[in-house]
Design a protein around this motif. Structure first.
Motif, PDB file in Angstrom:
ATOM      1  N   TYR A 175       0.851  -1.175   0.000  1.00 48.17           N
ATOM      2  CA  TYR A 175       0.000   0.000   0.000  1.00 48.17           C
ATOM      3  C   TYR A 175       0.892   1.232   0.000  1.00 48.17           C
ATOM      4  CZ  TYR A 175      -3.866  -3.013   1.617  1.00 48.17           C
ATOM      5  OH  TYR A 175      -4.815  -3.983   1.751  1.00 48.17           O
ATOM      6  N   SER A 176       0.290   2.399  -0.236  1.00 48.56           N
ATOM      7  CA  SER A 176       1.040   3.645  -0.091  1.00 48.56           C
ATOM      8  C   SER A 176       1.110   4.024   1.381  1.00 48.56           C
ATOM      9  CB  SER A 176       0.361   4.769  -0.869  1.00 48.56           C
ATOM     10  OG  SER A 176      -0.878   5.110  -0.264  1.00 48.56           O
ATOM     11  N   GLU A 177       2.085   4.856   1.741  1.00 43.74           N
ATOM     12  CA  GLU A 177       2.176   5.329   3.122  1.00 43.74           C
ATOM     13  C   GLU A 177       0.925   6.110   3.499  1.00 43.74           C
ATOM     14  OE1 GLU A 177       6.965   6.055   2.890  1.00 43.74           O
ATOM     15  OE2 GLU A 177       5.837   7.122   4.442  1.00 43.74           O
ATOM     16  N   ARG A 178       0.383   6.868   2.538  1.00 45.43           N
ATOM     17  CA  ARG A 178      -0.841   7.632   2.821  1.00 45.43           C
ATOM     18  C   ARG A 178      -1.995   6.700   3.181  1.00 45.43           C
ATOM     19  NH1 ARG A 178      -2.752  12.642   1.928  1.00 45.43           N
ATOM     20  NH2 ARG A 178      -0.825  13.247   0.871  1.00 45.43           N
ATOM     21  N   THR A 179      -2.073   5.562   2.487  1.00 43.68           N
ATOM     22  CA  THR A 179      -3.140   4.599   2.792  1.00 43.68           C
ATOM     23  C   THR A 179      -2.995   4.061   4.206  1.00 43.68           C
ATOM     24  OG1 THR A 179      -3.414   3.939   0.477  1.00 43.68           O
ATOM     25  CG2 THR A 179      -4.136   2.374   2.152  1.00 43.68           C
ATOM     26  N   ILE A 180      -1.768   3.734   4.599  1.00 45.33           N
ATOM     27  CA  ILE A 180      -1.538   3.221   5.955  1.00 45.33           C
ATOM     28  C   ILE A 180      -1.949   4.259   6.995  1.00 45.33           C
ATOM     29  CG2 ILE A 180       0.185   2.362   7.579  1.00 45.33           C
ATOM     30  CD1 ILE A 180      -0.491   0.488   5.201  1.00 45.33           C
ATOM     31  N   LYS A 181      -1.548   5.510   6.771  1.00 43.11           N
ATOM     32  CA  LYS A 181      -1.920   6.579   7.710  1.00 43.11           C
ATOM     33  C   LYS A 181      -3.431   6.739   7.773  1.00 43.11           C
ATOM     34  CE  LYS A 181       2.372   9.202   7.097  1.00 43.11           C
ATOM     35  NZ  LYS A 181       2.989  10.431   6.543  1.00 43.11           N
ATOM     36  N   ASN A 182      -4.090   6.678   6.603  1.00 39.30           N
ATOM     37  CA  ASN A 182      -5.545   6.838   6.571  1.00 39.30           C
ATOM     38  C   ASN A 182      -6.253   5.685   7.277  1.00 39.30           C
ATOM     39  OD1 ASN A 182      -5.366   9.226   5.165  1.00 39.30           O
ATOM     40  ND2 ASN A 182      -5.713   8.300   3.155  1.00 39.30           N
ATOM     41  N   VAL A 183      -5.722   4.466   7.123  1.00 37.21           N
ATOM     42  CA  VAL A 183      -6.316   3.312   7.812  1.00 37.21           C
ATOM     43  C   VAL A 183      -6.273   3.524   9.316  1.00 37.21           C
ATOM     44  CG1 VAL A 183      -5.993   0.865   8.356  1.00 37.21           C
ATOM     45  CG2 VAL A 183      -5.893   1.626   5.981  1.00 37.21           C
ATOM     46  N   LEU A 184      -5.109   3.921   9.827  1.00 45.26           N
ATOM     47  CA  LEU A 184      -4.957   4.110  11.272  1.00 45.26           C
ATOM     48  C   LEU A 184      -5.795   5.272  11.777  1.00 45.26           C
ATOM     49  CD1 LEU A 184      -1.121   3.434  11.532  1.00 45.26           C
ATOM     50  CD2 LEU A 184      -2.953   2.014  12.483  1.00 45.26           C
ATOM     51  N   GLN A 185      -5.807   6.373  11.025  1.00 46.92           N
ATOM     52  CA  GLN A 185      -6.613   7.522  11.439  1.00 46.92           C
ATOM     53  C   GLN A 185      -8.098   7.182  11.427  1.00 46.92           C
ATOM     54  OE1 GLN A 185      -5.352  10.634   8.782  1.00 46.92           O
ATOM     55  NE2 GLN A 185      -3.427  10.980   9.880  1.00 46.92           N
ATOM     56  N   GLY A 186      -8.512   6.364  10.435  1.00 53.55           N
ATOM     57  CA  GLY A 186      -9.912   5.965  10.377  1.00 53.55           C
ATOM     58  C   GLY A 186     -10.325   5.131  11.575  1.00 53.55           C
ATOM     59  N   VAL A 187      -9.445   4.212  12.004  1.00 55.13           N
ATOM     60  CA  VAL A 187      -9.731   3.399  13.184  1.00 55.13           C
ATOM     61  C   VAL A 187      -9.835   4.286  14.420  1.00 55.13           C
ATOM     62  CG1 VAL A 187      -8.823   1.604  14.714  1.00 55.13           C
ATOM     63  CG2 VAL A 187      -8.681   1.313  12.238  1.00 55.13           C
ATOM     64  N   MET A 188      -8.893   5.219  14.555  1.00 55.81           N
ATOM     65  CA  MET A 188      -8.903   6.110  15.721  1.00 55.81           C
ATOM     66  C   MET A 188     -10.186   6.937  15.777  1.00 55.81           C
ATOM     67  SD  MET A 188      -4.985   7.543  15.859  1.00 55.81           S
ATOM     68  CE  MET A 188      -3.722   6.562  15.065  1.00 55.81           C
ATOM     69  N   LEU A 189     -10.577   7.506  14.644  1.00 57.49           N
ATOM     70  CA  LEU A 189     -11.770   8.357  14.618  1.00 57.49           C
ATOM     71  C   LEU A 189     -13.027   7.538  14.872  1.00 57.49           C
ATOM     72  CD1 LEU A 189     -10.947  10.679  11.580  1.00 57.49           C
ATOM     73  CD2 LEU A 189     -11.080  11.350  13.978  1.00 57.49           C
ATOM     74  N   ARG A 190     -13.119   6.358  14.260  1.00 56.26           N
ATOM     75  CA  ARG A 190     -14.322   5.543  14.381  1.00 56.26           C
ATOM     76  C   ARG A 190     -14.512   5.014  15.791  1.00 56.26           C
ATOM     77  NH1 ARG A 190     -13.101   1.584  11.089  1.00 56.26           N
ATOM     78  NH2 ARG A 190     -13.230  -0.255  12.435  1.00 56.26           N
ATOM     79  N   LEU A 191     -13.414   4.671  16.445  1.00 52.38           N
ATOM     80  CA  LEU A 191     -13.500   4.031  17.753  1.00 52.38           C
ATOM     81  C   LEU A 191     -13.155   4.966  18.908  1.00 52.38           C
ATOM     82  CD1 LEU A 191     -11.874   0.600  16.824  1.00 52.38           C
ATOM     83  CD2 LEU A 191     -14.290   1.204  16.894  1.00 52.38           C
ATOM     84  N   GLY A 192     -12.810   6.224  18.592  1.00 51.36           N
ATOM     85  CA  GLY A 192     -12.482   7.163  19.659  1.00 51.36           C
ATOM     86  C   GLY A 192     -11.173   6.857  20.345  1.00 51.36           C
TER      87      GLY A 192
END
Length: 210
Positions: A175-192
């Motif tokens: 994956y791209s580095e941006r994708t990895i960052k977006n995956v982690l940020q999405g988990v953080m935002l979704r789960l608080g």
């Protein structure tokens, strides 16, 4: 010019506290708060081992005022529950006492001040040891289970738990580095969740990591 970070030091052992004060007292990039956590941007807690008493101290500070914390620990416990509790009490960086030079401490303080995370891989390993149960069933079939992790998220978080950097995870998963960052940020935002260590702790608790 980089701002000075206000730091409060807590230790039940006056000798240990004096040692940390001597390491940080002459640094131009930190200032030592007198004793009120309200005056500090980062809390440094020194302990011999992570146990119930230390968790109590961390919880007390975290509930009084959510100050990001650096934990300086002499030896690690094998209890994953205790280490998970540390992450939930605002600890952003963990430093082994034998590695606690002035530069290492300041680096950890900067990480905590940014709200990032820097736990040593061996401590993360201790968190993951007891996580043997299966993920929660979540929502019924056909419903969107917002608290569940997708397989891609599990793959990314698993590599974070192994200590890999973003670029290494991207290369390993193609994956791209941006994708990895977006995956982690999405988990953080979704789960608080607050940061990467908190994501790993959550995944371990819910049984996603083996």
């Amino acid at each position: 010019m980089q701002r000075r970070i206000s730091v409060m030091i807590h230790s039940e052992d006056p000798v240990v506290r004096s040692g940390v004060v001597s390491l940080l007292g002459h640094r131009s990039d930190v200032s030592l708060a007198a004793g009120d956590p309200a005056d500090a941007s980062v809390l440094v807690v020194c302990a011999d081992v992570v146990d119930g008493a230390v968790l109590g101290v961390l919880r007390r500070y975290w509930r009084a005022r959510a100050v990001p914390t650096v934990l300086v620990v002499g030896r690690t416990s094998s209890s994953g529950a205790e280490l998970f509790g540390v992450l939930e009490c605002g600890v952003r960086a963990i430093v082994h006492r034998q590695e606690a030079s002035a530069d290492r401490l300041v680096r950890a303080i900067r990480v905590a001040d940014r709200g990032a995370g820097d736990p040593p891989p061996d401590l993360l390993g201790g968190i993951l040891v007891p996580a043997g149960r299966a993920p929660r069933a979540g929502a019924a079939s056909g419903e969107l289970a917002l608290t569940r992790l997708s397989q891609r998220e599990i793959d990314v978080v698993g590599l974070v738990a192994e200590g890999l950097e973003t670029r290494e995870i991207a290369a390993k998963l193609s994956y791209s580095e941006r994708t990895i960052k977006n995956v982690l940020q999405g988990v953080m935002l979704r789960l608080g969740l607050r940061n990467r260590p908190h994501v790993v702790a959550y995944a371990a608790r819910e049984g996603y990591l083996r």
